[in-house]
Each structure stands twice: as structure tokens, then as C-alpha cells.
Design an enzyme around this catalytic site. Structure first.
Site, PDB file in Angstrom:
ATOM      1  N   ARG A 111     -17.169 -29.254  27.657  1.00 31.91           N
ATOM      2  CA  ARG A 111     -16.250 -30.027  27.299  1.00 31.91           C
ATOM      3  C   ARG A 111     -15.203 -29.593  27.902  1.00 31.91           C
ATOM      4  O   ARG A 111     -14.379 -30.234  28.788  1.00 31.91           O
ATOM      5  CB  ARG A 111     -15.726 -30.281  25.965  1.00 31.91           C
ATOM      6  N   THR A 112     -14.694 -28.274  27.995  1.00 27.55           N
ATOM      7  CA  THR A 112     -13.559 -27.645  28.619  1.00 27.55           C
ATOM      8  C   THR A 112     -13.341 -27.660  30.147  1.00 27.55           C
ATOM      9  O   THR A 112     -12.488 -28.134  30.771  1.00 27.55           O
ATOM     10  CB  THR A 112     -13.375 -26.180  28.066  1.00 27.55           C
ATOM     11  N   LYS A 143     -21.131  -9.563  42.264  1.00 20.89           N
ATOM     12  CA  LYS A 143     -21.203  -8.466  43.238  1.00 20.89           C
ATOM     13  C   LYS A 143     -20.291  -7.418  42.714  1.00 20.89           C
ATOM     14  O   LYS A 143     -19.996  -6.391  43.572  1.00 20.89           O
ATOM     15  CB  LYS A 143     -21.069  -8.901  44.738  1.00 20.89           C
TER      16      LYS A 143
HETATM   17  C1  NCD Z   1     -15.211 -23.818  21.724  1.00 22.88           C
HETATM   18  C2  NCD Z   1     -14.954 -22.576  22.509  1.00 22.88           C
HETATM   19  O1  NCD Z   1     -15.372 -22.573  23.514  1.00 22.88           O
HETATM   20  O2  NCD Z   1     -14.159 -21.649  22.257  1.00 22.88           O
HETATM   21  N1  NCD Z   1     -15.781 -25.017  22.619  1.00 22.88           N
HETATM   22  C3  NCD Z   1     -14.682 -25.768  23.132  1.00 22.88           C
HETATM   23  O3  NCD Z   1     -14.272 -25.392  24.034  1.00 22.88           O
HETATM   24  N2  NCD Z   1     -14.592 -27.044  22.817  1.00 22.88           N
HETATM   25  C4  NCD Z   1     -15.607 -23.812  20.357  1.00 22.88           C
HETATM   26  C5  NCD Z   1     -17.075 -23.057  20.546  1.00 22.88           C
HETATM   27  O4  NCD Z   1     -17.652 -22.676  21.391  1.00 22.88           O
HETATM   28  O5  NCD Z   1     -17.580 -23.086  19.382  1.00 22.88           O
END
Ligand code: NCD
Length: 306
Positions: free
Chosen positions: A51-52, A80
Site C-alpha cells: 500500500r505505501t 553493492k
Molecule cells: C504498516 C507498516 O509498514 O508499518 N503497513 C503499512 O504501511 N500500511 C503496518 C504493518 O506492516 O504491519
């Protein structure tokens, strides 16, 4: 030049502006479709993400901009031995803004010191995840109509969960916020947040182990995954991983107007049967994450649309 390392890099007023801009983007997407024509976002992801990374990319594409980047350390020159500071100096020559995720706490902060473009912290180790917090705040605002006078239950891995850490930092700036910290003993909120943020600001909170005990009094339940990748041994993870499972039976204990949020990915902590409950808001949250990142990109690039 502005970066976003922590939600506190935005004042409450600036944050309100970002959230309202995100609401306007949702209502009038066509107005913003060319706001970033000719601009490029780089996503520098040294840690896995769905998602991010994709929502930053979707946000830039919906603004008419371009995207480039890498999605694992292995496919970049980090493998590297290149330093974060050299990488960011390089990326500054190619892109106008970047989002960086890194397993080491503070790596995006190192990057922003050597960068000539805005850097967004897209998650640094167990530390902070400010764009998830913007997403969470927009979700709460849209569903509840306010960000104040609320009891928020934070459940699961409060020790390593960076989304929880950033959300607490952001929410304590609003009035009438109470927290119920729901975790096993081993995954309690770190002292540096309990003492330096909650106690220092006199924010009311209680710590409980049983989710059932907390549910009846919550306005928001924020579920989290046990952060497997931050455990020192597999055995501890296996013991903790299914500590909480939110199911229909537990949802029956919750108020009718309590919403369930989760940054995702979910593993077992929310049973799939809960997805049909009108209070399950975690996929709406994903959608809001795109609007709020569009608003953030415009803000950091200082682009205004009439
Ligand atoms: C979260 C993260 O990466 O901290 N995920 C996200 O970015 N939506 C939560 C997780 O990984 O549990």
C-alpha cells in the site's frame, strides 16, 4: 524545502489543511488531474510494501506526474554497499520529490540532510510512519466527523508498530483524546512514548491485555499486525502472533458506531468474517490513503490549485 519525517513536522493547522485538501481532492478529482504535470516522484523502498509504495505512486499518477523507483534494497546499489546519503544525492538529480522506506530507524532523516528534494518518510524500522498517520486521521475525520473527544483503542504490537507510534504523536495534539492500549505484556508501548508523550502531556490512557474488556468503550479500534520482521527470535513471534483475533463474536461487544481501522497487511488479527461488518473501515482507509498522499505531495511541492 520541507520534508515529512514525523507527523509533528506539520502543525495542527497545516495538518488540518492537508486533510481538507484531501477531502476536496476526493470531491473534485478532475481539478487536480494535471497539478503535477512534469513532476516526478521517486519511491525508494528498502523494505517490503504494497500500500505505501503503490499509494504514493497512484497519488502522483492521479496528479498527472511521473514515477520511478526501486522496491527492494536488493534491486538497488544498496546491495553493492552504497550509502543512503549517496543514493539520495543521486535521486535528487532525477526526481522532484521522494518517499523512502527503510528498515533502519532514522535512515530517511539521514536522507533529508543530503537531499535537494522533499523526502517523505514512508516508514523507518519500528520508529515512525507519518503518511499512514495522515491516512488514519483522514479516515477518522471522515467517519466520525471529528478528531477530538474520542476514545481510541490501539491493539496488538504496540512495541514495534511504527503506525501506532506516529498515530499517538499526532492524536495527543487534539483535545479530549483517551487511549486504551491493548497488548500482551511483551508488546507494550515503549517507555519513550508512554513517558515522553502520554505522561508528559497528561493524556489519559489505560493498559489492558484483554480486547473484550476494552471494546465496549471505544470510538475507534486500531488493530495492528505483530511485526514479525522486528522479532529477535521466531519462537517469541509464534507465541505472540495470534494473541488477538477480532471476530464477529467480539464485534458484538463493541458500540454500533465504533469503527475498526488497520494499516494492513492483516495476518490473522481480524477474521475475514468481520469484513462485511459496516464498522470495518480498513479498506476505506486504503482509499483515503491515496487522497491524503495526493494532498501531501501538493503541499510539499508547494503547488496550489484554484
Ligand atoms: C504498516 C507498516 O509498514 O508499518 N503497513 C503499512 O504501511 N500500511 C503496518 C504493518 O506492516 O504491519
Amino acid at each position: 524545502m520541507r520534508h515529512l519525517m514525523s507527523p509533528l513536522d506539520l502543525s495542527v493547522e497545516e495538518l488540518d489543511d492537508v486533510l481538507h485538501l484531501a477531502q476536496d481532492i476526493e470531491a473534485h478529482p478532475a481539478k487536480y488531474a494535471h497539478a503535477c504535470d512534469g513532476k516526478t516522484l521517486a519511491t525508494l523502498f528498502y523494505e517490503p510494501s504494497t500500500r505505501t509504495r503503490l499509494s504514493h505512486e497512484a497519488a502522483m499518477l492521479k496528479l498527472g506526474g511521473n514515477i520511478m523507483g526501486f522496491s527492494s534494497a536488493n534491486s538497488s546499489s544498496a546491495s553493492k554497499g552504497e550509502s543512503v546519503s549517496d543514493t539520495i544525492r543521486t535521486v535528487s538529480c532525477y526526481a522532484d520529490i521522494c518517499a523512502m522506506r527503510h528498515p533502519k530507524e532514522g535512515a530517511p532523516m539521514v536522507a533529508c540532510r543530503h537531499s535537494s528534494i522533499p523526502v517523505i518518510n514512508a516508514g523507518d524500522g519500528g520508529h515512525q510512519h507519518p503518511t499512514q498517520t495522515l491516512t488514519d486521521l483522514l479516515t477518522i475525520l471522515n467517519l466520525k466527523g471529528r478528531l477530538h473527544n474520542m476514545t481510541i483503542g490501539l491493539c496488538g504490537d504496540l512495541k514495534f508498530g511504527r503506525t501506532v507510534h506516529s498515530l499517538i504523536h499526532a492524536l495527543v495534539r487534539y483535545t479530549g483524546i483517551k487511549f486504551v492500549l491493548i497488548s500482551p505484556e511483551e508488546l507494550k508501548l515503549p517507555d519513550y512514548i508512554r513517558n515522553d508523550v502520554l505522561d508528559k502531556k497528561n493524556v489519559p490512557y489505560k493498559e489492558v491485555v484483554r480486547l473484550e474488556e476494552a471494546l465496549p468503550e471505544l470510538d475507534i479500534l486500531y488493530m495492528t499486525r505483530v511485526q514479525k520482521e522486528r522479532f529477535f527470535n521466531e519462537e517469541d513471534y509464534v507465541r505472540m502472533k495470534d494473541f488477538y483475533i477480532l471476530d464477529k463474536e467480539k464485534m458484538a461487544l463493541a458500540p454500533e458506531d465504533m469503527y475498526v481501522l488497520h494499516p494492513l497487511p492483516r495476518v490473522n488479527e481480524i477474521a475475514v468474517e468481520v469484513d462485511d461488518d459496516p464498522r470495518a473501515a480498513y479498506f476505506k482507509q486504503v482509499q483515503y490513503g491515496v487522497y491524503v498522499r495526493m494532498a501531501l505531495i501538493l503541499t510539499l511541492l508547494d503547488i496550489h490549485v484554484d
